[in-house]
Design an enzyme around this catalytic site. Structure first.
Site, PDB file in Angstrom:
ATOM      1  N   PHE A   1      44.011  46.612  37.174  1.00  0.00           N
ATOM      2  CA  PHE A   1      43.999  48.033  37.548  1.00  0.00           C
ATOM      3  C   PHE A   1      43.331  48.319  38.894  1.00  0.00           C
ATOM      4  O   PHE A   1      42.624  49.340  39.054  1.00  0.00           O
ATOM      5  CB  PHE A   1      43.322  48.870  36.448  1.00  0.00           C
ATOM      6  CG  PHE A   1      43.659  48.428  35.054  1.00  0.00           C
ATOM      7  CD1 PHE A   1      44.981  48.284  34.649  1.00  0.00           C
ATOM      8  CD2 PHE A   1      42.670  48.106  34.146  1.00  0.00           C
ATOM      9  CE1 PHE A   1      45.307  47.857  33.369  1.00  0.00           C
ATOM     10  CE2 PHE A   1      42.973  47.675  32.865  1.00  0.00           C
ATOM     11  CZ  PHE A   1      44.298  47.546  32.479  1.00  0.00           C
ATOM     12  N   CYS A   2      43.527  47.448  39.866  1.00  0.00           N
ATOM     13  CA  CYS A   2      42.926  47.644  41.201  1.00  0.00           C
ATOM     14  C   CYS A   2      41.418  47.863  41.109  1.00  0.00           C
ATOM     15  O   CYS A   2      40.836  48.655  41.870  1.00  0.00           O
ATOM     16  CB  CYS A   2      43.576  48.803  41.946  1.00  0.00           C
ATOM     17  SG  CYS A   2      45.337  48.572  42.210  1.00  0.00           S
ATOM     18  N   ALA A   3      40.793  47.197  40.145  1.00  0.00           N
ATOM     19  CA  ALA A   3      39.330  47.257  40.019  1.00  0.00           C
ATOM     20  C   ALA A   3      38.887  45.860  39.613  1.00  0.00           C
ATOM     21  O   ALA A   3      38.269  45.663  38.559  1.00  0.00           O
ATOM     22  CB  ALA A   3      38.929  48.304  38.989  1.00  0.00           C
TER      23      ALA A   3
END
Ligand code: PMP
Length: 399
Positions: free
Chosen positions: A348-350
């Site tokens: 999740f782009c984290a």
């Protein structure tokens, strides 16, 4: 329950859309605003004809509506951007020379990567720890400082103690930008109540279609910086020699080129509808679904809910699961294929946060973790959607 203007539009009532945190479906208010404008739009800020005048008016009215949505102060600027990533990059380019930026490493990459001179703090385990870590980090820093923090985590849905952190930041003379990409769709976002100097969010997560976002807040740094996009609209006067020019101030300075009128108007229509509605009722409905989902998940063997601040901490309609012994991407695919449920799997782009939550090496390279499976919802979501994903998870994890 949602009022009419906040009804989600859909041509597939059998699909359980549980990936709102990536992109939420469009609501009627946004669709109608776009449809209304399609037959009569013209250039924005650039023409004298009736279409151009009406379009300029619609665009500036959209700005006023967004200003009200975020409780903008009289001196604040509201800039339409492409999305949250764009808004935060814009601010990153407008920082005074030598600004130090401070953020926890659990941020979405959009609020982790654009910042110059970053002082990255390890994600804390409690809100108190966050406050103390920020105090320690700010103590002794010289020059301008910007603290950048999410309003709600796109991984765990947990609501960050933004106001407490902002008060600390301000006590040390630092400024604060809130990444409200996940907060704005679920909670009122008032600059003053949050204690934020700036706020950023995306239309496509706020029930409007793609392509428009917002950066709103203090004007001084924005007006002092060079334009985000050099070109028409951003320039006030241009002489004959290169460099012989003056830049516009206000939103125009950073909105070079022809603006996204339909995107701004759609986004503002949702802001207007949300401002006019009973947010408490929406909140209660969402919390009811959240409780039903989490109760159900407790009975799904092999699904482990993740959190930063612990299971009791307030959160928006987002839950991520570690699935030890399973590939979350394969499970998500099966949920789609066999149960017509849309969820998301991955990091999740984290990446730093997901590695931490999955026990991965937080200092290691990206991609060394199987990631998580995320379920997220909001307006228009139903108990049937929640029950469908629970049945799907029980079946797919059991086989
Ligand atoms: N911040 C958070 C917390 C997000 O969840 C996202 C989107 N997943 C972003 C920033 C970036 O938003 P966008 O892709 O619309 O720029």
């Amino acid at each position: 329950m949602p009022s009419f203007s906040l009804d989600v539009i859909s041509d597939d009532s059998d699909f359980a859309h549980l990936d709102y945190a990536a992109s939420a479906p469009c609501v009627r208010a946004a669709a109608e605003a776009v449809q209304d404008l399609l037959p009569r739009y013209g250039s924005v800020h650039r023409g004298t004809g009736v279409r151009s005048q009406a379009s300029t008016l619609a665009y500036e009215l959209a700005r006023d509506v967004v200003a009200e949505f975020v409780g903008a102060r009289p001196d604040d600027t509201v800039i339409f951007t492409r999305n949250t990533t764009d808004a935060l990059n814009l601010l990153a380019r407008a920082l005074p020379e030598g600004t130090t930026t401070v953020q926890f490493d659990g941020e979405h990459h959009a609020n982790l990567l654009p910042w110059p001179n970053p002082l990255r703090l390890p994600t804390p385990s409690t809100p108190d720890e966050a406050v103390h870590a920020l105090k320690r980090a700010l103590d002794g820093l010289a020059g301008p400082v910007l603290f950048t923090v999410t309003g709600a985590s796109n991984v765990t849905g947990e609501v960050w103690p933004v106001r407490e952190l902002a008060d600390v930041a301000h006590a040390y003379g630092a400024r604060v930008v809130v990444d409200a990409a996940q907060l704005a769709p679920h909670r009122p976002v008032d600059l003053t109540e949050l204690g934020a100097d700036w706020i950023a969010f995306s239309g496509h997560k706020l029930y409007a279609p793609f392509g428009a976002g917002v950066l709103a807040g203090r004007s001084d740094w924005l007006d002092a910086a060079g334009p985000y996009l050099a070109g028409g609209g951003a320039s006030a006067t241009v002489g004959d020699r290169p460099g012989d020019l003056t830049w516009a101030t206000g939103p125009a300075r950073h909105e070079g080129g022809t603006p996204n009128l339909l995107g701004a108007v759609a986004l503002a229509a949702v802001c207007e509808a949300l401002t006019a509605t009973d947010r408490t009722a929406l909140h209660e409905h969402e919390q009811h679904l959240l409780a039903r989902l989490r109760d159900g998940l407790a009975g799904v063997p092999g699904a482990v809910e993740v959190s930063v601040f612990g299971p009791e901490h307030p959160r928006v309609g987002i839950v991520s699961l570690a699935l030890p012994g399973h590939d979350p991407a394969a499970i998500a695919q099966r949920l789609g294929r066999e149960h017509n449920v849309g969820v998301r799997a991955g990091q999740f782009c984290a990446h730093p946060l997901v590695r931490r939550l999955t026990g991965g090496d937080v200092t290691g390279a990206c991609g060394d973790t199987p990631g998580l499976l995320r379920i997220s919802f909001g307006l228009g979501s139903t108990t049937a959607d929640v029950d469908r994903v629970l049945v799907g998870l029980r079946e797919t994890l059991g086989t």
